[in-house]
Design a protein around this motif. Sequence first.
Motif, PDB file in Angstrom:
ATOM      1  N   GLU A  74     -32.271  16.770 -17.488  1.00  0.00           N
ATOM      2  CA  GLU A  74     -31.025  17.429 -17.086  1.00  0.00           C
ATOM      3  C   GLU A  74     -29.756  16.860 -17.705  1.00  0.00           C
ATOM      4  OE1 GLU A  74     -31.191  20.044 -15.188  1.00  0.00           O
ATOM      5  OE2 GLU A  74     -33.223  19.903 -14.384  1.00  0.00           O
ATOM      6  N   CYS A  75     -29.762  15.632 -18.113  1.00  0.00           N
ATOM      7  CA  CYS A  75     -28.502  14.959 -18.479  1.00  0.00           C
ATOM      8  C   CYS A  75     -28.426  14.539 -19.943  1.00  0.00           C
ATOM      9  CB  CYS A  75     -28.292  13.705 -17.626  1.00  0.00           C
ATOM     10  SG  CYS A  75     -28.792  13.869 -15.887  1.00  0.00           S
ATOM     11  N   CYS A  78     -26.294  16.002 -23.050  1.00  0.00           N
ATOM     12  CA  CYS A  78     -24.882  15.649 -23.237  1.00  0.00           C
ATOM     13  C   CYS A  78     -24.667  14.139 -23.281  1.00  0.00           C
ATOM     14  CB  CYS A  78     -24.035  16.223 -22.106  1.00  0.00           C
ATOM     15  SG  CYS A  78     -23.971  18.023 -22.112  1.00  0.00           S
ATOM     16  N   HIS A  79     -25.337  13.407 -22.394  1.00  0.00           N
ATOM     17  CA  HIS A  79     -25.058  11.977 -22.250  1.00  0.00           C
ATOM     18  C   HIS A  79     -25.899  11.078 -23.151  1.00  0.00           C
ATOM     19  CE1 HIS A  79     -22.174  12.150 -18.899  1.00  0.00           C
ATOM     20  NE2 HIS A  79     -22.871  13.170 -18.449  1.00  0.00           N
ATOM     21  N   TYR A  88     -19.912  13.039 -27.165  1.00  0.00           N
ATOM     22  CA  TYR A  88     -19.441  14.094 -26.288  1.00  0.00           C
ATOM     23  C   TYR A  88     -19.245  13.633 -24.840  1.00  0.00           C
ATOM     24  CZ  TYR A  88     -19.602  18.499 -23.759  1.00  0.00           C
ATOM     25  OH  TYR A  88     -19.335  19.538 -22.931  1.00  0.00           O
ATOM     26  N   ALA A  89     -20.134  12.800 -24.344  1.00  0.00           N
ATOM     27  CA  ALA A  89     -20.082  12.398 -22.929  1.00  0.00           C
ATOM     28  C   ALA A  89     -20.381  10.898 -22.779  1.00  0.00           C
ATOM     29  CB  ALA A  89     -21.073  13.233 -22.123  1.00  0.00           C
ATOM     30  N   PRO A  90     -19.792  10.286 -21.733  1.00  0.00           N
ATOM     31  CA  PRO A  90     -19.881   8.827 -21.588  1.00  0.00           C
ATOM     32  C   PRO A  90     -21.297   8.279 -21.359  1.00  0.00           C
ATOM     33  CG  PRO A  90     -18.791   9.831 -19.673  1.00  0.00           C
ATOM     34  CD  PRO A  90     -18.979  10.918 -20.678  1.00  0.00           C
ATOM     35  N   LEU A  92     -23.823   6.765 -19.371  1.00  0.00           N
ATOM     36  CA  LEU A  92     -23.982   6.677 -17.918  1.00  0.00           C
ATOM     37  C   LEU A  92     -24.618   5.371 -17.467  1.00  0.00           C
ATOM     38  CD1 LEU A  92     -24.947  10.310 -16.870  1.00  0.00           C
ATOM     39  CD2 LEU A  92     -22.695   9.219 -16.924  1.00  0.00           C
ATOM     40  N   PHE A 104     -19.914   8.317  -8.048  1.00  0.00           N
ATOM     41  CA  PHE A 104     -20.901   8.713  -9.054  1.00  0.00           C
ATOM     42  C   PHE A 104     -21.608   9.995  -8.606  1.00  0.00           C
ATOM     43  CE2 PHE A 104     -24.932   8.413 -11.346  1.00  0.00           C
ATOM     44  CZ  PHE A 104     -24.556   7.916 -12.581  1.00  0.00           C
ATOM     45  N   VAL A 107     -19.255  13.103  -8.602  1.00  0.00           N
ATOM     46  CA  VAL A 107     -19.025  13.727  -9.918  1.00  0.00           C
ATOM     47  C   VAL A 107     -20.214  14.622 -10.280  1.00  0.00           C
ATOM     48  CG1 VAL A 107     -18.743  13.319 -12.401  1.00  0.00           C
ATOM     49  CG2 VAL A 107     -17.514  11.889 -10.763  1.00  0.00           C
ATOM     50  N   ILE A 108     -21.422  14.180  -9.964  1.00  0.00           N
ATOM     51  CA  ILE A 108     -22.612  14.982 -10.281  1.00  0.00           C
ATOM     52  C   ILE A 108     -22.599  16.276  -9.457  1.00  0.00           C
ATOM     53  CG2 ILE A 108     -25.134  15.048 -10.261  1.00  0.00           C
ATOM     54  CD1 ILE A 108     -25.048  11.940 -10.524  1.00  0.00           C
ATOM     55  N   LYS A 114     -11.512  16.552 -17.569  1.00  0.00           N
ATOM     56  CA  LYS A 114     -10.238  15.845 -17.753  1.00  0.00           C
ATOM     57  C   LYS A 114      -9.128  16.866 -17.880  1.00  0.00           C
ATOM     58  CE  LYS A 114     -11.445  11.533 -20.022  1.00  0.00           C
ATOM     59  NZ  LYS A 114     -12.524  11.728 -20.997  1.00  0.00           N
ATOM     60  N   SER A 121     -15.486  19.912 -23.138  1.00  0.00           N
ATOM     61  CA  SER A 121     -15.672  18.557 -22.615  1.00  0.00           C
ATOM     62  C   SER A 121     -15.712  18.612 -21.097  1.00  0.00           C
ATOM     63  CB  SER A 121     -14.534  17.640 -23.069  1.00  0.00           C
ATOM     64  OG  SER A 121     -14.683  16.387 -22.455  1.00  0.00           O
ATOM     65  N   VAL A 122     -16.740  19.265 -20.593  1.00  0.00           N
ATOM     66  CA  VAL A 122     -16.827  19.502 -19.162  1.00  0.00           C
ATOM     67  C   VAL A 122     -18.102  18.886 -18.605  1.00  0.00           C
ATOM     68  CG1 VAL A 122     -16.973  21.272 -17.373  1.00  0.00           C
ATOM     69  CG2 VAL A 122     -15.547  21.654 -19.380  1.00  0.00           C
ATOM     70  N   PRO A 124     -20.560  19.567 -15.891  1.00  0.00           N
ATOM     71  CA  PRO A 124     -20.837  20.674 -14.975  1.00  0.00           C
ATOM     72  C   PRO A 124     -21.107  20.189 -13.549  1.00  0.00           C
ATOM     73  CG  PRO A 124     -22.523  20.505 -16.732  1.00  0.00           C
ATOM     74  CD  PRO A 124     -21.623  19.332 -16.868  1.00  0.00           C
ATOM     75  N   VAL A 132     -31.650  18.522  -9.758  1.00  0.00           N
ATOM     76  CA  VAL A 132     -30.774  17.360  -9.913  1.00  0.00           C
ATOM     77  C   VAL A 132     -30.518  16.717  -8.551  1.00  0.00           C
ATOM     78  CG1 VAL A 132     -28.469  16.566 -10.564  1.00  0.00           C
ATOM     79  CG2 VAL A 132     -29.662  18.237 -11.996  1.00  0.00           C
TER      80      VAL A 132
HETATM   81  C1  HEC Z   1     -23.012  20.031 -20.531  1.00  0.00           C
HETATM   82  C2  HEC Z   1     -22.919  18.613 -20.784  1.00  0.00           C
HETATM   83  C3  HEC Z   1     -23.225  17.666 -19.631  1.00  0.00           C
HETATM   84  C4  HEC Z   1     -24.385  17.601 -18.880  1.00  0.00           C
HETATM   85  C5  HEC Z   1     -25.635  18.468 -18.984  1.00  0.00           C
HETATM   86  C6  HEC Z   1     -24.197  16.503 -17.975  1.00  0.00           C
HETATM   87  N1  HEC Z   1     -22.963  15.932 -18.136  1.00  0.00           N
HETATM   88 FE1  HEC Z   1     -22.158  14.422 -17.057  1.00  0.00          FE
HETATM   89  N2  HEC Z   1     -20.432  14.515 -18.122  1.00  0.00           N
HETATM   90  C7  HEC Z   1     -20.217  15.366 -19.192  1.00  0.00           C
HETATM   91  C8  HEC Z   1     -18.886  15.120 -19.739  1.00  0.00           C
HETATM   92  C9  HEC Z   1     -18.246  15.823 -20.937  1.00  0.00           C
HETATM   93  C10 HEC Z   1     -18.317  14.089 -18.963  1.00  0.00           C
HETATM   94  C11 HEC Z   1     -16.914  13.490 -19.077  1.00  0.00           C
HETATM   95  C12 HEC Z   1     -16.031  14.410 -18.254  1.00  0.00           C
HETATM   96  C13 HEC Z   1     -14.620  13.937 -18.080  1.00  0.00           C
HETATM   97  O1  HEC Z   1     -14.389  12.740 -17.890  1.00  0.00           O
HETATM   98  O2  HEC Z   1     -13.761  14.792 -18.094  1.00  0.00           O
HETATM   99  C14 HEC Z   1     -19.316  13.750 -17.957  1.00  0.00           C
HETATM  100  C15 HEC Z   1     -19.137  12.778 -16.982  1.00  0.00           C
HETATM  101  C16 HEC Z   1     -20.103  12.369 -16.089  1.00  0.00           C
HETATM  102  C17 HEC Z   1     -19.942  11.311 -15.121  1.00  0.00           C
HETATM  103  C18 HEC Z   1     -18.696  10.436 -14.959  1.00  0.00           C
HETATM  104  C19 HEC Z   1     -18.880   9.240 -15.883  1.00  0.00           C
HETATM  105  C20 HEC Z   1     -17.713   8.296 -15.972  1.00  0.00           C
HETATM  106  O3  HEC Z   1     -17.902   7.166 -16.454  1.00  0.00           O
HETATM  107  O4  HEC Z   1     -16.603   8.668 -15.611  1.00  0.00           O
HETATM  108  C21 HEC Z   1     -21.121  11.200 -14.437  1.00  0.00           C
HETATM  109  C22 HEC Z   1     -21.450  10.223 -13.327  1.00  0.00           C
HETATM  110  C23 HEC Z   1     -22.015  12.182 -14.978  1.00  0.00           C
HETATM  111  N3  HEC Z   1     -21.370  12.882 -15.982  1.00  0.00           N
HETATM  112  C24 HEC Z   1     -23.328  12.342 -14.582  1.00  0.00           C
HETATM  113  C25 HEC Z   1     -24.201  13.286 -15.115  1.00  0.00           C
HETATM  114  C26 HEC Z   1     -25.580  13.420 -14.701  1.00  0.00           C
HETATM  115  C27 HEC Z   1     -26.305  12.513 -13.722  1.00  0.00           C
HETATM  116  C28 HEC Z   1     -26.096  14.476 -15.382  1.00  0.00           C
HETATM  117  C29 HEC Z   1     -27.480  15.064 -15.277  1.00  0.00           C
HETATM  118  C30 HEC Z   1     -27.882  15.468 -13.960  1.00  0.00           C
HETATM  119  C31 HEC Z   1     -25.023  14.989 -16.236  1.00  0.00           C
HETATM  120  N4  HEC Z   1     -23.905  14.233 -16.057  1.00  0.00           N
HETATM  121  C32 HEC Z   1     -25.164  16.071 -17.066  1.00  0.00           C
HETATM  122  C33 HEC Z   1     -21.090  16.325 -19.672  1.00  0.00           C
HETATM  123  C34 HEC Z   1     -22.340  16.617 -19.159  1.00  0.00           C
END
Ligand code: HEC
Length: 176
Positions: A74-75, A78-79, A88-90, A92, A104, A107-108, A114, A121-122, A124, A132
Motif C-alpha cells: 500500500e505505501c 510513493c514512500h 516524492y514522499a518522506p 517513513l 502518525f 496522517v494515515i 502541504k 504531492s499528496v 491520500p 490499511v
Molecule cells: C500516492 C502516494 C502515497 C501513498 C500511496 C502513501 N503516501 Fe504517505 N505520504 C505521501 C506524501 C506525498 C507525503 C508528504 C505529504 C506532505 O507532507 O504534504 C506523505 C506523508 C506521509 C506521512 C507523514 C510523514 C512525515 O514525516 O511527515 C505518513 C506517516 C505517511 N505518509 C504514511 C503512509 C502510509 C503508512 C502509507 C501506506 C498505507 C502511505 N503513506 C501511502 C504520499 C503517499
Amino acid sequence: MTKKFSLLSASVMAVAAILASAPIGAEEVKPDVAVEYVEGGRAFTKDDIPTYFIAEDGTVDWPVFSGFRRYHAECHVCHGPDGEGSTYAPALKESALAMDYYDFIEVIASGRQKVGASENSVMPAFGTNKNVMCFVDDIYVYLKARGMDAIARGRPAKKVDKPDELRAEEEECMSG
Ligand code: HEC
C-alpha cells in the motif's frame, strides 16, 4: 537536629536534580522502543504504544512481518521500498521514530497535503481502506524496526507463526 536534617535532605535533592538533568553519555536519547509487555500477540512500550519484538536469532514477531507485507502493498509506491523514502514522499522509517504514534496514525487515516504543494504531492487518506486501517499498527512497528535498524532491508527471513489472537483481530476488523 531539624536543621541538620533539612540541610541533608536539601543536598540529597540537589544531587538528585543534577543526576536527573545529566545527559546519558554523549548519545542522543533514543526513541522509546523497549518492550514492556506483550498482549494479544503484540508488543507494547511502557506507554502502551505498539512496538516490535525481534528475537536474538532475528525471528520477527507477526506484526513486523505483517507490516512489511502491508507496507509494500500500500505505501511503497510513493514512500519507496523498505521505508527508505523517495524523491516524492518522506522516508517513513524516520517518520515512525520522529513522529508521535497518534499523529502518525492520524496522517494515515486523514491524509495530508502541504499548503501550496502541487497536486501531485499528496498523502491520500486511508481511513476507509481496511487493507490499511486493519494493519496500521503492523505498518507502524515494521517502520519503527526499520528506523532503529533492528531489521535489514527486504523481506524478514524468519517470523513467528501467526498468533490466534491476531488472526481473530484481523477477521473481526476486515468483516466489521
Ligand atoms: C500516492 C502516494 C502515497 C501513498 C500511496 C502513501 N503516501 Fe504517505 N505520504 C505521501 C506524501 C506525498 C507525503 C508528504 C505529504 C506532505 O507532507 O504534504 C506523505 C506523508 C506521509 C506521512 C507523514 C510523514 C512525515 O514525516 O511527515 C505518513 C506517516 C505517511 N505518509 C504514511 C503512509 C502510509 C503508512 C502509507 C501506506 C498505507 C502511505 N503513506 C501511502 C504520499 C503517499
